[in-house]
Scaffold this active site. Structure first.
Site, PDB file in Angstrom:
ATOM      1  N   ASN A   1      -2.492   2.441 -10.283  1.00 20.47           N
ATOM      2  CA  ASN A   1      -3.012   1.709  -9.125  1.00 20.47           C
ATOM      3  C   ASN A   1      -3.011   0.219  -9.461  1.00 20.47           C
ATOM      4  O   ASN A   1      -2.669  -0.176 -10.586  1.00 20.47           O
ATOM      5  CB  ASN A   1      -4.418   2.211  -8.764  1.00 20.47           C
ATOM      6  CG  ASN A   1      -4.866   1.737  -7.386  1.00 20.47           C
ATOM      7  OD1 ASN A   1      -4.136   1.875  -6.405  1.00 20.47           O
ATOM      8  ND2 ASN A   1      -6.044   1.142  -7.306  1.00 20.47           N
ATOM      9  N   LYS A   2      -3.402  -0.577  -8.502  1.00 20.45           N
ATOM     10  CA  LYS A   2      -3.345  -2.028  -8.634  1.00 20.45           C
ATOM     11  C   LYS A   2      -3.928  -2.510  -9.963  1.00 20.45           C
ATOM     12  O   LYS A   2      -4.974  -2.031 -10.397  1.00 20.45           O
ATOM     13  CB  LYS A   2      -4.116  -2.647  -7.455  1.00 20.45           C
ATOM     14  CG  LYS A   2      -4.182  -4.150  -7.405  1.00 20.45           C
ATOM     15  CD  LYS A   2      -2.855  -4.833  -7.518  1.00 20.45           C
ATOM     16  CE  LYS A   2      -1.827  -4.356  -6.530  1.00 20.45           C
ATOM     17  NZ  LYS A   2      -0.441  -4.812  -6.868  1.00 20.45           N
TER      18      LYS A   2
ATOM     19  N   GLN B   1      -5.359  -9.013  -2.218  1.00 22.17           N
ATOM     20  CA  GLN B   1      -5.458  -7.990  -1.169  1.00 22.17           C
ATOM     21  C   GLN B   1      -6.924  -7.692  -0.831  1.00 22.17           C
ATOM     22  O   GLN B   1      -7.242  -7.318   0.295  1.00 22.17           O
ATOM     23  CB  GLN B   1      -4.775  -6.696  -1.615  1.00 22.17           C
ATOM     24  CG  GLN B   1      -3.264  -6.769  -1.728  1.00 22.17           C
ATOM     25  CD  GLN B   1      -2.824  -7.091  -3.133  1.00 22.17           C
ATOM     26  OE1 GLN B   1      -3.502  -7.821  -3.855  1.00 22.17           O
ATOM     27  NE2 GLN B   1      -1.682  -6.559  -3.553  1.00 22.17           N
TER      28      GLN B   1
ATOM     29  N   ASP C   1      -1.367   4.566  -6.336  1.00 21.05           N
ATOM     30  CA  ASP C   1       0.070   4.476  -6.055  1.00 21.05           C
ATOM     31  C   ASP C   1       0.807   5.693  -6.568  1.00 21.05           C
ATOM     32  O   ASP C   1       1.899   6.018  -6.091  1.00 21.05           O
ATOM     33  CB  ASP C   1       0.654   3.203  -6.654  1.00 21.05           C
ATOM     34  CG  ASP C   1       0.306   2.022  -5.766  1.00 21.05           C
ATOM     35  OD1 ASP C   1      -0.829   1.546  -5.852  1.00 21.05           O
ATOM     36  OD2 ASP C   1       1.166   1.645  -4.949  1.00 21.05           O
TER      37      ASP C   1
ATOM     38  N   GLY D   1       0.865  -1.175   0.000  1.00 18.88           N
ATOM     39  CA  GLY D   1       0.000   0.000   0.000  1.00 18.88           C
ATOM     40  C   GLY D   1       0.905   1.229   0.000  1.00 18.88           C
ATOM     41  O   GLY D   1       1.829   1.329   0.827  1.00 18.88           O
ATOM     42  N   ALA D   2       0.650   2.158  -0.931  1.00 18.63           N
ATOM     43  CA  ALA D   2       1.608   3.240  -1.183  1.00 18.63           C
ATOM     44  C   ALA D   2       2.010   4.032   0.072  1.00 18.63           C
ATOM     45  O   ALA D   2       3.210   4.172   0.360  1.00 18.63           O
ATOM     46  CB  ALA D   2       1.063   4.163  -2.272  1.00 18.63           C
TER      47      ALA D   2
END
Ligand code: MRU
Length: 330
Positions: free
Chosen positions: A239-240, A188, A229, A45-46
């Site tokens: 992002n993911k 996640q 992110d 997680g950023a």
């Protein structure tokens, strides 16, 4: 449950690889082990990666101060930490911030880096509260919300980003349901977000990533809300992996798509002065499940960990300093 802490001179990480089945903490005494923990996603997680990097720099500062050539050693350790994962802007930035702070006598470095990390954690807690407050106008009572990956307290030094917004909206307005994408391949969503939603008392169900289109077509989703992110100057968002697909689907179905992230995840040099490296992870994350090979023998995998959603598909970006709509100019 604190994802990142510093106890008795060691970096303490809640090992997220084993949640929710096992709650285990890692006590990390040196910069190399901290780098490994970030790379292997014991912490992820950023914002949490940024915080772990700040504490890792305190460990690095202590180690470097004992070396023959402290400045040289610090640079080596800093480069090693910064390279642990490439996509979240927070990691490299926090290493650079610490390097800027470590200018005086090397005997002071550890204390300087540690007190910076401690104040950063408090800063993230306050930021997350502001994010949740600022995101509230995106929600209506009874809404059905879809989210991706994990953006909760496990991913920051506070209550989370998009996740904190969801929990606050549920507390104030009452949401009907949150759909949590399982988030292949590291799960996640299924492991961490579902765990945190359960603990927060938010009604939720886990869906496989491929079910998002079905759920939208069935009218089961009123809002898609995710973290980031890295956010570029024009609102493009790394992002993911799977986030970009969700944004395309949301646009097709006329559903708002919102990103919630602190300013520390914004990179005003991207695009233009900087390009973003999309992390490519071990193919075994895709080819295996729980350590067992499931893909056919001899097949390889492509495993990008992140994708980039164009700013034009993002209906709103929430930061601690407000709620923004397109066109974005950060
Ligand atoms: O690979 P991960 O688990 O570090 O990826 C995390 C995400 O993509 C999150 O959505 C992002 O970092 C925001 S965390 C508040």
């Amino acid at each position: 449950m604190q994802a990142v802490d510093f106890v008795d001179g060691k970096l303490r990480l809640l090992d997220q690889r084993e949640l929710p089945q096992t709650v285990r903490y890692l006590d990390i005494a040196n910069a190399r082990d901290a780098r490994d923990a970030i790379r292997d996603m014991a912490v992820r997680g950023a914002p949490a990666i940024g915080l772990a990097a700040a504490y890792a720099m305190a460990l690095a500062a202590g180690e470097a101060a004992r070396a023959d050539d402290p400045v040289r050693e610090l640079k080596v350790l800093a480069a090693m930490i910064a390279d642990a994962r490439p996509t979240a802007v927070n990691l490299r930035r926090e290493v650079e911030v610490a390097m800027d702070l470590l200018t005086g006598r090397s005997e002071t470095w550890f204390d300087v880096a540690l007190s910076h990390a401690e104040s950063m954690r408090e800063g993230q807690r306050l930021e997350d509260e502001a994010l949740a407050r600022n995101a509230l106008p995106l929600f209506r009572p009874g809404m059905r919300v879809l989210t991706h990956c994990n953006t909760g307290a496990l991913a920051t030094g506070g209550l989370g980003t998009a996740f904190a917004a969801i929990v606050e909206a549920h507390r104030q307005l009452g949401l009907s349901e949150v759909l949590a994408d399982e988030t292949r391949p590291r799960l996640q969503g299924a492991r961490l977000t579902a765990f945190e939603l359960g603990r927060a008392g938010v009604p939720h169900r886990v869906i496989v990533d491929g079910a998002a289109a079905y759920c939208m077509a069935q009218g089961l989703v009123d809002l898609v809300i995710v973290g980031a992110d890295r956010i570029g100057s024009d609102g493009r968002t790394a992002n993911k992996i799977g986030t970009y697909g969700l944004a395309v689907l949301a646009r097709h179905h006329g559903i708002p798509f919102a990103v919630v992230a602190p300013r520390s995840s914004c990179d005003h040099l991207w695009p233009g002065a900087r390009e973003v490296e999309i992390e490519q992870r071990d193919p075994r994350e895709v080819l295996e499940f729980m350590g067992q090979r499931v893909a056919s023998a001899g097949s390889d995998a492509l495993n990008p960990a992140f994708d980039v959603t164009p700013g034009g598909l993002v209906t709103a970006i929430v930061r601690e300093d407000g709620l923004f709509g397109p066109p974005y100019a950060f």
